[in-house]
Design a protein around this motif. Structure first.
Motif, mmCIF file in Angstrom:
data_model
loop_
_atom_site.group_PDB
_atom_site.id
_atom_site.type_symbol
_atom_site.label_atom_id
_atom_site.label_comp_id
_atom_site.label_asym_id
_atom_site.label_seq_id
_atom_site.Cartn_x
_atom_site.Cartn_y
_atom_site.Cartn_z
ATOM 1 N N ILE A 37 9.828 4.715 46.286
ATOM 2 C CA ILE A 37 9.786 4.019 44.995
ATOM 3 C C ILE A 37 10.828 4.593 44.042
ATOM 4 N N CYS A 38 10.885 5.916 43.965
ATOM 5 C CA CYS A 38 11.814 6.565 43.030
ATOM 6 C C CYS A 38 13.272 6.231 43.372
ATOM 7 N N LYS A 39 13.596 6.261 44.653
ATOM 8 C CA LYS A 39 14.967 5.944 45.061
ATOM 9 C C LYS A 39 15.315 4.500 44.704
ATOM 10 N N LYS A 40 14.430 3.603 45.076
ATOM 11 C CA LYS A 40 14.705 2.185 44.871
ATOM 12 C C LYS A 40 14.700 1.816 43.378
ATOM 13 N N ALA A 41 13.858 2.479 42.584
ATOM 14 C CA ALA A 41 13.786 2.196 41.142
ATOM 15 C C ALA A 41 14.811 3.007 40.360
ATOM 16 N N ASN A 42 15.476 3.921 41.047
ATOM 17 C CA ASN A 42 16.477 4.781 40.412
ATOM 18 C C ASN A 42 15.863 5.608 39.270
ATOM 19 N N ILE A 43 14.740 6.247 39.605
ATOM 20 C CA ILE A 43 14.059 7.144 38.653
ATOM 21 C C ILE A 43 13.764 8.453 39.375
ATOM 22 N N ASN A 44 13.385 9.460 38.618
ATOM 23 C CA ASN A 44 13.005 10.713 39.261
ATOM 24 C C ASN A 44 11.477 10.784 39.420
#
Length: 191
Positions: A37-44
């Motif tokens: 999720i973090c990778k795809k949403a570009n969040i940490n």
């Protein structure tokens, strides 16, 4: 309240939820990782954990949002505590919001809405004395819910190619065939 931070938090939640909804279409919930999720949403990860405890907390919060969105379809009827049995507006809503309903079924929350759509007191009033007891009515409701859900799932996974009116006709025709059957005749045959 700190409005810029609230807006930022809301934007993060929307990104996370959007990615989760995309992923849940092709994976089971246990196959989705926070890292995905973090990778795809570009969040940490910190951003994820400041909004959700884990994947299941995220799914629960999405379920609540989905339920509240579905209830909007029948808001007026809920407020009046009556039911029109107009399922066509639900089918139109499904066709207009396919990814939403695919997620809805994928997360297994359809029973909550079905219980509103098929309220036992309302059904008793609708049928009068056609059913001898609550157990018989429960079986009838269970049968109808399973059939309705199966038709809707098939329609959704065929990308709602048929019109909502066509689906309404299919379900009504099948339901009317069932209710036209002489229940006394069936009871005698079973004895």
């Amino acid at each position: 309240m700190n409005t810029p931070n609230n807006k930022k938090r809301k934007n993060s939640q929307e990104k996370i939820e959007k990615v989760f909804i995309e992923l849940i279409q092709t994976k089971e919930i246990y196959e989705i990782s926070i890292t995905d999720i973090c990778k795809k949403a570009n969040i940490n990860r910190t951003t994820f954990y400041s909004n959700y405890i884990d994947i299941y907390d995220l799914a629960d919060k999405i379920k609540l949002k989905l339920l509240s969105d579905v209830y909007v379809v029948y808001r007026e009827e809920r407020e009046k505590k009556s039911h029109s049995y107009d399922f066509l507006k639900l089918y139109n809503h499904i066709k207009e919001n396919q990814i939403f309903y695919k997620t809805y079924f994928k997360l297994g929350i359809n029973d909550n809405f079905d219980n509103y759509l098929l309220d036992k007191k309302e059904i008793k009033r609708f049928y009068g004395d056609e059913f001898d007891n609550d157990e018989e009515l429960d079986y009838h409701i269970t049968f109808f819910k399973a059939g309705l859900n199966a038709v809707l799932k098939k329609w959704l996974y065929n990308d709602c190619k048929e019109s909502p009116e066509y689906i309404d006709k299919i379900i009504k025709d099948e339901y009317l065939k069932i209710t036209r059957i002489d229940l006394d005749k069936i009871k005698k045959e079973l004895q």
